[in-house]
Enzyme design. Structure first.
Site, PDB file in Angstrom:
ATOM      1  N   LYS A 121       0.792  -1.077  -0.061  1.00 30.84           N
ATOM      2  CA  LYS A 121       0.252  -0.023  -0.162  1.00 30.84           C
ATOM      3  C   LYS A 121       0.864   1.457  -0.072  1.00 30.84           C
ATOM      4  O   LYS A 121       0.546   2.235  -0.860  1.00 30.84           O
ATOM      5  CB  LYS A 121      -0.830  -0.011   1.062  1.00 30.84           C
ATOM      6  CG  LYS A 121      -1.758   1.230   1.187  1.00 30.84           C
ATOM      7  CD  LYS A 121      -2.905   1.175   2.431  1.00 30.84           C
ATOM      8  CE  LYS A 121      -1.994   1.279   3.688  1.00 30.84           C
ATOM      9  NZ  LYS A 121      -1.991   2.762   4.317  1.00 30.84           N
ATOM     10  N   ASP A 139      -6.313   0.828   1.113  1.00 26.49           N
ATOM     11  CA  ASP A 139      -6.352   1.163   2.258  1.00 26.49           C
ATOM     12  C   ASP A 139      -7.810   0.498   3.007  1.00 26.49           C
ATOM     13  O   ASP A 139      -8.629   0.083   2.469  1.00 26.49           O
ATOM     14  CB  ASP A 139      -6.145   2.460   2.890  1.00 26.49           C
ATOM     15  CG  ASP A 139      -7.314   3.260   2.635  1.00 26.49           C
ATOM     16  OD1 ASP A 139      -8.410   3.045   2.043  1.00 26.49           O
ATOM     17  OD2 ASP A 139      -7.372   4.520   3.169  1.00 26.49           O
TER      18      ASP A 139
END
Ligand code: SF4
Length: 214
Positions: A121, A139
Protein backbone atom coordinates in the site's frame (compact mmCIF):
# COMPACT_ATOMS: atom_id res chain seq x y z
CA UNK A 1 -21.40 -9.36 -7.63
CA UNK A 2 -21.48 -5.81 -9.07
CA UNK A 3 -20.36 -5.81 -12.69
CA UNK A 4 -17.75 -3.46 -14.16
CA UNK A 5 -20.27 -1.26 -15.95
CA UNK A 6 -22.34 -0.61 -12.84
CA UNK A 7 -19.26 -0.18 -10.65
CA UNK A 8 -17.98 2.53 -12.99
CA UNK A 9 -21.37 4.26 -12.80
CA UNK A 10 -21.15 4.14 -8.99
CA UNK A 11 -17.58 5.43 -9.12
CA UNK A 12 -18.68 8.29 -11.35
CA UNK A 13 -21.26 9.32 -8.73
CA UNK A 14 -18.58 9.13 -6.02
CA UNK A 15 -16.31 11.34 -8.13
CA UNK A 16 -19.08 13.91 -8.41
CA UNK A 17 -19.47 13.94 -4.62
CA UNK A 18 -15.75 14.59 -4.04
CA UNK A 19 -14.32 16.21 -7.18
CA UNK A 20 -11.40 17.71 -5.23
CA UNK A 21 -10.32 14.44 -3.56
CA UNK A 22 -6.56 14.40 -3.02
CA UNK A 23 -3.85 13.00 -0.76
CA UNK A 24 -4.10 14.69 2.66
CA UNK A 25 -0.57 14.10 3.95
CA UNK A 26 1.72 17.16 3.94
CA UNK A 27 5.12 16.75 2.27
CA UNK A 28 7.67 18.68 0.23
CA UNK A 29 9.81 15.93 -1.30
CA UNK A 30 9.31 12.27 -2.27
CA UNK A 31 11.43 11.30 0.76
CA UNK A 32 9.12 13.21 3.09
CA UNK A 33 6.07 11.63 1.43
CA UNK A 34 7.58 8.20 2.04
CA UNK A 35 8.23 8.97 5.71
CA UNK A 36 4.77 10.49 6.23
CA UNK A 37 3.15 7.47 4.57
CA UNK A 38 5.08 5.03 6.78
CA UNK A 39 3.95 7.04 9.80
CA UNK A 40 0.32 7.00 8.62
CA UNK A 41 -0.11 3.22 8.99
CA UNK A 42 -2.92 2.68 11.48
CA UNK A 43 -2.95 6.43 12.19
CA UNK A 44 -4.84 9.40 10.78
CA UNK A 45 -3.34 11.76 8.19
CA UNK A 46 -4.31 14.64 10.49
CA UNK A 47 -2.28 13.15 13.35
CA UNK A 48 0.71 12.62 11.06
CA UNK A 49 0.48 16.19 9.71
CA UNK A 50 0.67 17.53 13.26
CA UNK A 51 3.92 15.69 13.94
CA UNK A 52 5.79 16.02 10.65
CA UNK A 53 6.55 19.79 10.55
CA UNK A 54 8.94 19.51 13.52
CA UNK A 55 10.23 16.12 12.37
CA UNK A 56 11.04 17.37 8.86
CA UNK A 57 12.48 20.65 10.18
CA UNK A 58 15.12 18.56 11.97
CA UNK A 59 15.46 15.71 9.48
CA UNK A 60 14.42 17.02 6.05
CA UNK A 61 16.15 14.36 3.94
CA UNK A 62 17.54 10.84 3.97
CA UNK A 63 21.03 12.03 4.93
CA UNK A 64 19.94 13.79 8.13
CA UNK A 65 17.37 11.12 9.07
CA UNK A 66 19.95 8.34 8.60
CA UNK A 67 22.14 9.93 11.29
CA UNK A 68 19.26 10.60 13.69
CA UNK A 69 19.10 9.27 17.21
CA UNK A 70 16.08 6.97 17.42
CA UNK A 71 15.03 8.26 20.86
CA UNK A 72 15.05 11.82 19.54
CA UNK A 73 12.97 10.78 16.54
CA UNK A 74 10.52 9.10 18.92
CA UNK A 75 10.14 12.43 20.69
CA UNK A 76 8.80 14.02 17.49
CA UNK A 77 6.35 11.24 16.63
CA UNK A 78 5.18 9.98 20.00
CA UNK A 79 1.63 11.24 19.40
CA UNK A 80 1.36 8.72 16.53
CA UNK A 81 0.43 5.09 17.20
CA UNK A 82 3.20 2.45 17.10
CA UNK A 83 5.82 5.20 17.34
CA UNK A 84 8.62 3.00 18.76
CA UNK A 85 8.52 0.73 15.74
CA UNK A 86 7.92 3.58 13.29
CA UNK A 87 10.90 5.57 14.61
CA UNK A 88 13.16 2.57 14.00
CA UNK A 89 11.66 1.98 10.58
CA UNK A 90 12.05 5.54 9.31
CA UNK A 91 15.66 5.86 10.48
CA UNK A 92 16.52 2.46 8.99
CA UNK A 93 14.69 3.35 5.78
CA UNK A 94 16.78 6.53 5.46
CA UNK A 95 19.96 4.49 6.06
CA UNK A 96 18.97 1.93 3.43
CA UNK A 97 18.17 4.66 0.91
CA UNK A 98 21.72 5.95 1.32
CA UNK A 99 23.36 2.52 1.37
CA UNK A 100 21.49 0.96 -1.55
CA UNK A 101 19.85 3.67 -3.61
CA UNK A 102 22.21 6.71 -3.49
CA UNK A 103 19.75 8.51 -1.23
CA UNK A 104 17.00 8.43 -3.90
CA UNK A 105 13.68 6.61 -3.68
CA UNK A 106 13.62 3.57 -5.97
CA UNK A 107 10.90 4.00 -8.61
CA UNK A 108 10.05 0.34 -8.49
CA UNK A 109 7.29 -1.26 -6.42
CA UNK A 110 9.28 -4.36 -5.46
CA UNK A 111 12.45 -2.46 -4.50
CA UNK A 112 10.41 0.06 -2.55
CA UNK A 113 8.96 -2.79 -0.49
CA UNK A 114 12.45 -3.85 0.64
CA UNK A 115 12.50 -0.70 2.83
CA UNK A 116 11.49 -1.17 6.50
CA UNK A 117 7.85 -0.31 7.17
CA UNK A 118 7.02 -0.17 3.45
CA UNK A 119 4.32 -2.58 2.30
CA UNK A 120 2.44 -2.75 -0.95
CA UNK A 121 0.00 0.00 0.00
CA UNK A 122 2.76 2.45 0.99
CA UNK A 123 4.74 1.68 -2.17
CA UNK A 124 1.65 2.28 -4.32
CA UNK A 125 0.83 5.58 -2.59
CA UNK A 126 4.36 6.95 -2.83
CA UNK A 127 4.99 5.93 -6.43
CA UNK A 128 1.63 7.32 -7.54
CA UNK A 129 1.81 10.59 -5.63
CA UNK A 130 5.49 11.38 -6.05
CA UNK A 131 6.11 10.06 -9.55
CA UNK A 132 2.69 9.58 -11.15
CA UNK A 133 3.31 5.83 -11.53
CA UNK A 134 -0.16 4.25 -11.81
CA UNK A 135 -1.31 2.14 -8.89
CA UNK A 136 -4.24 1.65 -6.55
CA UNK A 137 -3.38 1.64 -2.87
CA UNK A 138 -5.96 -0.38 -0.98
CA UNK A 139 -6.38 1.05 2.50
CA UNK A 140 -9.15 0.32 4.99
CA UNK A 141 -11.60 2.69 3.21
CA UNK A 142 -10.97 1.35 -0.28
CA UNK A 143 -11.30 -2.24 0.98
CA UNK A 144 -14.53 -1.53 2.88
CA UNK A 145 -16.21 0.26 -0.04
CA UNK A 146 -15.16 -2.43 -2.52
CA UNK A 147 -16.72 -5.04 -0.27
CA UNK A 148 -19.88 -3.04 0.42
CA UNK A 149 -20.33 -2.45 -3.31
CA UNK A 150 -19.83 -6.19 -3.72
CA UNK A 151 -17.14 -6.16 -6.40
CA UNK A 152 -15.27 -8.81 -4.39
CA UNK A 153 -16.28 -11.42 -1.82
CA UNK A 154 -16.40 -10.37 1.84
CA UNK A 155 -13.36 -12.52 2.62
CA UNK A 156 -11.29 -11.21 -0.34
CA UNK A 157 -7.70 -10.24 0.47
CA UNK A 158 -6.32 -6.73 -0.01
CA UNK A 159 -4.50 -8.01 -3.07
CA UNK A 160 -7.75 -9.42 -4.51
CA UNK A 161 -9.36 -6.00 -4.01
CA UNK A 162 -6.45 -4.25 -5.70
CA UNK A 163 -6.57 -6.63 -8.67
CA UNK A 164 -10.33 -6.25 -9.10
CA UNK A 165 -10.13 -2.45 -8.97
CA UNK A 166 -7.30 -2.50 -11.51
CA UNK A 167 -9.40 -4.70 -13.77
CA UNK A 168 -12.49 -2.46 -13.44
CA UNK A 169 -10.97 1.04 -13.52
CA UNK A 170 -9.08 2.37 -16.58
CA UNK A 171 -5.37 2.72 -15.75
CA UNK A 172 -5.28 6.47 -16.33
CA UNK A 173 -7.86 6.87 -13.54
CA UNK A 174 -6.25 4.59 -10.91
CA UNK A 175 -4.54 7.33 -8.89
CA UNK A 176 -7.45 9.76 -8.90
CA UNK A 177 -10.06 7.05 -8.26
CA UNK A 178 -8.10 5.86 -5.25
CA UNK A 179 -8.43 9.38 -3.76
CA UNK A 180 -12.14 9.53 -4.59
CA UNK A 181 -12.75 6.21 -2.85
CA UNK A 182 -10.76 7.30 0.21
CA UNK A 183 -12.69 10.57 0.54
CA UNK A 184 -15.97 8.71 0.09
CA UNK A 185 -14.96 6.27 2.84
CA UNK A 186 -13.69 9.00 5.17
CA UNK A 187 -16.55 11.42 4.81
CA UNK A 188 -19.65 9.48 3.68
CA UNK A 189 -19.47 5.69 3.65
CA UNK A 190 -17.78 5.54 7.04
CA UNK A 191 -17.05 2.28 8.85
CA UNK A 192 -19.50 2.72 11.71
CA UNK A 193 -22.12 5.07 10.40
CA UNK A 194 -22.44 5.09 6.60
CA UNK A 195 -24.96 7.64 5.34
CA UNK A 196 -26.95 5.19 3.22
CA UNK A 197 -30.17 7.21 3.42
CA UNK A 198 -28.77 10.05 1.31
CA UNK A 199 -26.30 8.00 -0.71
CA UNK A 200 -26.37 8.51 -4.49
CA UNK A 201 -24.74 5.11 -4.86
CA UNK A 202 -27.49 3.20 -3.00
CA UNK A 203 -28.98 1.70 -6.16
CA UNK A 204 -25.66 -0.07 -6.83
CA UNK A 205 -24.95 -1.04 -3.22
CA UNK A 206 -26.10 -4.38 -1.91
CA UNK A 207 -24.85 -3.63 1.61
CA UNK A 208 -26.76 -0.32 1.81
CA UNK A 209 -29.94 -1.83 0.39
CA UNK A 210 -29.86 -4.67 2.91
CA UNK A 211 -29.07 -2.25 5.72
CA UNK A 212 -32.06 -0.05 4.87
CA UNK A 213 -34.27 -3.01 3.95
CA UNK A 214 -35.06 -1.63 0.47
FE1 SF4 B 1 -21.86 3.15 1.63
FE2 SF4 B 1 -24.42 3.02 2.33
FE3 SF4 B 1 -23.69 4.31 0.11
FE4 SF4 B 1 -23.56 1.67 0.26
S1 SF4 B 1 -25.42 2.92 0.34
S2 SF4 B 1 -22.02 3.03 -0.61
S3 SF4 B 1 -22.93 1.35 2.38
S4 SF4 B 1 -23.16 4.87 2.22
Amino acid sequence: MLNKKDFLKALNLIEQMFPEAHGELNWQTPFQLLIATILSAQATDKGVNKATPALFANYPDAKSMARADILEVEGYIKTIGLYHMKAKNIVRTAQMLLEKFDGELPKDKKLMQTLPGVGRKTANVVLAEAYGIPGIAVDTHVERISKRLNIVEENASVLDVERKLMAYIPEEKWVKSHHHLIFFGRYHCTAKNPDCESCPVLKYCKFGQERLGV
